[in-house]
Motif scaffolding. Sequence first.
Motif, PDB file in Angstrom:
ATOM      1  N   VAL A 113      10.423  12.594  -2.801  1.00 28.96           N
ATOM      2  CA  VAL A 113      10.475  12.008  -2.763  1.00 28.96           C
ATOM      3  C   VAL A 113      11.214  11.331  -0.892  1.00 28.96           C
ATOM      4  N   ARG A 114      12.144  12.258  -0.404  1.00 25.52           N
ATOM      5  CA  ARG A 114      12.547  12.481   0.410  1.00 25.52           C
ATOM      6  C   ARG A 114      11.972  12.763   2.296  1.00 25.52           C
ATOM      7  N   LEU A 115      10.248  13.020   1.544  1.00 29.31           N
ATOM      8  CA  LEU A 115       9.150  14.098   2.472  1.00 29.31           C
ATOM      9  C   LEU A 115       8.299  11.760   2.437  1.00 29.31           C
ATOM     10  N   ILE A 127       0.960  -1.171  -0.147  1.00 25.57           N
ATOM     11  CA  ILE A 127      -0.296   0.003  -0.331  1.00 25.57           C
ATOM     12  C   ILE A 127       0.787   1.032  -0.064  1.00 25.57           C
ATOM     13  N   PHE A 128       2.078   0.846   1.097  1.00 28.99           N
ATOM     14  CA  PHE A 128       3.357   2.688   0.857  1.00 28.99           C
ATOM     15  C   PHE A 128       3.498   2.505  -0.559  1.00 28.99           C
ATOM     16  N   VAL A 129       4.076   1.907  -1.389  1.00 29.61           N
ATOM     17  CA  VAL A 129       4.424   1.709  -3.129  1.00 29.61           C
ATOM     18  C   VAL A 129       3.717   2.185  -3.529  1.00 29.61           C
ATOM     19  N   ARG A 179      11.118  10.099   4.462  1.00 30.56           N
ATOM     20  CA  ARG A 179      10.622  10.181   6.161  1.00 30.56           C
ATOM     21  C   ARG A 179       9.160   9.566   6.462  1.00 30.56           C
ATOM     22  N   TYR A 180       8.497  10.145   5.958  1.00 29.86           N
ATOM     23  CA  TYR A 180       7.379   9.894   6.629  1.00 29.86           C
ATOM     24  C   TYR A 180       6.919   7.778   7.003  1.00 29.86           C
ATOM     25  N   GLY A 181       7.589   7.206   5.835  1.00 29.80           N
ATOM     26  CA  GLY A 181       8.040   5.223   5.804  1.00 29.80           C
ATOM     27  C   GLY A 181       8.416   4.754   7.114  1.00 29.80           C
ATOM     28  N   SER A 190       9.552   0.987   0.828  1.00 27.75           N
ATOM     29  CA  SER A 190       8.724   1.043   0.261  1.00 27.75           C
ATOM     30  C   SER A 190       8.109   2.370  -0.134  1.00 27.75           C
ATOM     31  N   CYS A 191       8.184   3.018   0.600  1.00 28.33           N
ATOM     32  CA  CYS A 191       7.803   4.762  -0.067  1.00 28.33           C
ATOM     33  C   CYS A 191       8.600   5.296  -0.662  1.00 28.33           C
ATOM     34  N   THR A 192      10.478   4.896  -0.944  1.00 36.56           N
ATOM     35  CA  THR A 192      11.227   5.644  -1.040  1.00 36.56           C
ATOM     36  C   THR A 192      11.071   5.073  -2.677  1.00 36.56           C
TER      37      THR A 192
END
Length: 321
Positions: free
Chosen positions: A193-195, A50-52, A198-200, A178-180
């Motif tokens: 990408v950086r934010l 889901i994060f991806v 950090r969130y993840g 996953s977020c990155t």
Amino acid sequence: MKLMDIYFSLKSDLDMVERRLLDEVHTSQYNLKKASSHLLKAGGKRIRPIFVLLAGKFGRYDAAQLTRVAAALELIHMASLVHDDVIDDAATRRGTPTVKSEWGDRMAMYTGDYIFARALVMLAEFSDVRIHQLLSESIVAMCEGEIEQIRDFYNKEQTLRTYLRRIKRKTALLLSISCTLGAMVAECTPREVRLLERYGYYAGMAFQIIDDILDLTSTPKKLGKPVGSDLRQGNLTLPVLFALQNSRDALRLRQLIGRDMTAAEVEEAVKIVKASGGIEYARRMADRYMEKCLHALQQLPDKDARSKLEGIAHFINERDH
């Protein structure tokens, strides 16, 4: 926004992730196929996929590419769980017998290795060297974290810094990746990408701390395993470390913690931890990580994906299992 609403909004792509997972664990080796399929059927929250997918919504959304990344990262997560269950000598996970308990240590280790290798094959098609470099560095750190966890089993002298480094490698790193990777594949801006990274990361730190709280405060039915399992296995989590330093019964707690703890001793140790204020201390630390998580999120463009990521953050912070 409720978690089920988020799942429903991504249903078609999550279904694609599930199909990819099924395809990837297929093998002509009968026992390996059975063990891999058993793990897959045990389910999970699929937070990493889901994060991806949601990170990809901030850029050029390509379902085929993003579901490939999502499935690969879920496979890496699954492989780590199989290895964890061997290390922890765990009989159940989410209320289901582990691969280790069904097929033994050797088969479990080979199953984890196979699933891990399938994930790498899936990601091999991406030409962006940054993806492979980030993933390789992260896997190295995850492995180092597992070795450190084994080293620190029943170690009553470990520090807060040691604990935080361990949960970063154990949980936060893969959620952050996953977020990155979702953002990178979707060609988001470097700032986005950086934010999202950090969130993840902050969401992952909060997630693991809350997991550690629930291990002491939830019920066997909700956990799918006995209460105090971490303590029984020698994994001393934040509430326990707090109690060892601050409880008036710290000496008794030190006496109780050991490799041959009985069920009664685990129960007594859990009571000491609860009375020490360790649960509340850990809860406050999880809240601080969640504040940082939401702060990073609020700096992203105001999109539907941002609302969904905020909903997931609240689910992480408020869940009871």
